[in-house]
Design a protein around this motif. Structure first.
Motif, mmCIF file in Angstrom:
data_model
loop_
_atom_site.group_PDB
_atom_site.id
_atom_site.type_symbol
_atom_site.label_atom_id
_atom_site.label_comp_id
_atom_site.label_asym_id
_atom_site.label_seq_id
_atom_site.Cartn_x
_atom_site.Cartn_y
_atom_site.Cartn_z
ATOM 1 N N PHE A 245 0.896 -1.311 0.153
ATOM 2 C CA PHE A 245 -0.135 0.083 -0.198
ATOM 3 C C PHE A 245 1.041 1.140 0.106
ATOM 4 O O PHE A 245 0.482 2.212 -0.697
ATOM 5 N N SER A 249 0.467 4.064 -3.054
ATOM 6 C CA SER A 249 0.279 5.455 -2.781
ATOM 7 C C SER A 249 1.303 6.158 -3.188
ATOM 8 O O SER A 249 1.301 7.367 -3.779
ATOM 9 N N LYS A 250 2.892 5.923 -3.049
ATOM 10 C CA LYS A 250 3.911 6.606 -3.464
ATOM 11 C C LYS A 250 4.013 6.668 -5.088
ATOM 12 O O LYS A 250 3.900 7.710 -5.758
ATOM 13 N N ARG A 254 -0.098 9.764 -3.766
ATOM 14 C CA ARG A 254 -1.265 10.056 -3.076
ATOM 15 C C ARG A 254 -0.858 10.084 -1.799
ATOM 16 O O ARG A 254 0.109 9.182 -1.388
ATOM 17 N N ASP A 255 -1.614 10.484 -0.719
ATOM 18 C CA ASP A 255 -1.258 10.292 0.546
ATOM 19 C C ASP A 255 -1.366 8.799 0.897
ATOM 20 O O ASP A 255 -2.066 8.138 0.196
ATOM 21 N N ASP A 256 -0.986 8.474 2.267
ATOM 22 C CA ASP A 256 -1.273 6.972 2.417
ATOM 23 C C ASP A 256 -2.828 6.630 2.589
ATOM 24 O O ASP A 256 -3.585 7.369 2.982
ATOM 25 N N PHE A 257 -2.828 5.555 2.296
ATOM 26 C CA PHE A 257 -4.244 5.139 2.265
ATOM 27 C C PHE A 257 -4.869 4.643 3.508
ATOM 28 O O PHE A 257 -3.980 4.088 4.372
ATOM 29 N N PRO A 260 -7.928 1.187 2.499
ATOM 30 C CA PRO A 260 -7.933 0.255 1.552
ATOM 31 C C PRO A 260 -8.737 -1.113 1.997
ATOM 32 O O PRO A 260 -9.003 -1.445 2.828
ATOM 33 N N ASP A 289 -10.536 4.407 0.087
ATOM 34 C CA ASP A 289 -9.666 5.175 -0.817
ATOM 35 C C ASP A 289 -8.551 4.445 -1.605
ATOM 36 O O ASP A 289 -8.092 4.822 -2.550
ATOM 37 N N LEU A 290 -8.723 2.976 -1.373
ATOM 38 C CA LEU A 290 -8.175 2.011 -2.432
ATOM 39 C C LEU A 290 -8.835 0.772 -2.703
ATOM 40 O O LEU A 290 -9.219 0.345 -1.591
ATOM 41 N N SER A 323 2.752 2.556 -11.417
ATOM 42 C CA SER A 323 1.619 3.575 -11.761
ATOM 43 C C SER A 323 1.201 3.344 -13.138
ATOM 44 O O SER A 323 2.139 3.311 -13.883
#
Ligand code: TXA
Ligand code: MG
Length: 325
Positions: A245, A249-250, A254-257, A260, A289-290, A323
């Motif tokens: 995770f 996010s990196k 994005r911010d840390d999830f 999830p 958020d994930l 990504s």
């Protein structure tokens, strides 16, 4: 699901008047317009925010109607249609002259399918002309498998949605075309009818025919970054861990999830396909958020391939590529 004949009559009147109506099919809900109404067809693209390079599927309610949409109705098409129709198989053939170029994005071919849902068939018959319909979602988003999904997708538009209950297949139809001498069936989009289903049927056909997966470039519109729910989707190998995770996010910047959630596919591909789009929506709406899916070597072949095709297109992240946004 009970729909009175009044609602169907109302819908067919709208279609004849060049309006768009959302219709149930056994695969996913469609945003339909009569193929005889140029302005109705234009409204589909406007409502969906769909680019004009993405051609529409023509829905018919008889074999005769299918043959009337194409230049020639070849014996192999007839054989496969008689095996799988009404049902989730779409056949691409050279178009008849009267087919509006808006439907085919200017291509010389048209995609035709005879849906199994009785309400779709009734509506085509009542309207008196085939209906062109893409899936009833905004372009690039998850396809709708309930009437509720469609209503949420197009709020405050006055769109008439015919509620035919949850879709039985849950995934779009399989799109096929043929090689010039009909010794090859090309699967342009995997779907409700699997490659083994087609191969099996062809054992009863007079000549040997191969079934091959075609490059997606041959299927305009079936692009990457399709079917995306609002929350990003990640496909993970094996067991997901906090480390994965953090990396995702990196990669996605994005911010840390914080929340999830796993999309569980279960063991039965028929059920997994039926629930796929509802589950993607449900998880998104429940505050994930994930959304992550665990890849499993057992879940391949047949209908699983169509499920992974959609998940891959819905995903923002895969282990091999990182990504993709
Ligand atoms: O199950 C389904 O097929 C659903 C329901 C509503 O019938 N419809 C659907 O339509 O999935 P849509 O517009 O989301 O996808 C249609 C796809 C196009 O994006 C393209 O990939 C393919 O069908 N297609 C249509 N016409 C084609 C053509 N002439 N040549 C090649 N591919 C074509
Ligand atoms: Mg679609």
């Amino acid at each position: 699901m009970i729909i009175d004949s009044e609602a169907l009559t109302q819908a067919s009147l709208r279609l004849r008047n060049g309006e768009v109506v959302a219709i149930p099919t056994e695969t996913v809900y469609g945003l339909a317009a009569s193929i005889a109404s140029h302005s109705g067809l234009q409204k589909i693209f406007a409502l969906k925010q769909r680019p004009f390079f993405d051609p529409l599927i023509v829905h018919v309610a008889s074999f005769k109607e299918a043959a009337s949409c194409v230049k020639e109705w070849p014996p192999l098409a007839d054989f496969l249609a008689r095996t799988f129709w009404p049902g989730p198989l779409t056949i691409v053939l050279e178009k008849a002259d009267h087919i509006d170029p808006l439907i085919t994005s200017g291509l010389q071919t048209v995609a035709v399918r005879f849906p199994a849902h009785p309400l779709a068939q009734d509506l085509i018959k009542l309207t008196g002309s085939p209906l062109a319909a893409p899936s009833a979602n905004r372009f690039g988003r998850t396809s709708p498998s309930t009437a509720e999904h469609v209503k949420n997708e197009f709020p405050n538009t006055g769109l008439l949605v015919i509620d035919g209950g949850p879709c039985e297949v849950g995934l779009e139809s399989t799109v096929i075309s043929f090689s010039e001498n009909f010794d090859e069936v090309r699967v342009l989009r995997p779907g409700g009818i699997s490659i083994p289903d087609i191969e099996n049927a062809l054992t009863k056909w007079s000549n040997p025919v191969r079934v091959v997966r075609a490059e997606s470039s041959e299927s305009p519109g079936h692009t990457k970054h399709h079917y995306m729910p609002p929350a990003p989707v990640a496909i993970l190998d094996g067991n997901a861990s906090r480390n994965d995770f953090a990396r995702i996010s990196k990669d996605l910047k994005r911010d840390d999830f914080k929340s999830p959630k796993e999309l569980e596919l279960g063991d039965d591909p028929v059920i997994a396909a039926r629930l796929l789009y509802s589950e993607l929506r449900r998880l998104s709406e429940s505050g994930a958020d994930l959304i992550y899916v665990l890849k499993s070597p057992q879940k391949t072949g047949g209908l699983w391939d169509a499920i992974w095709d959609r998940l891959t297109r819905a995903s923002s992240w895969e282990p091999e590529s990182g990504s993709r946004l």
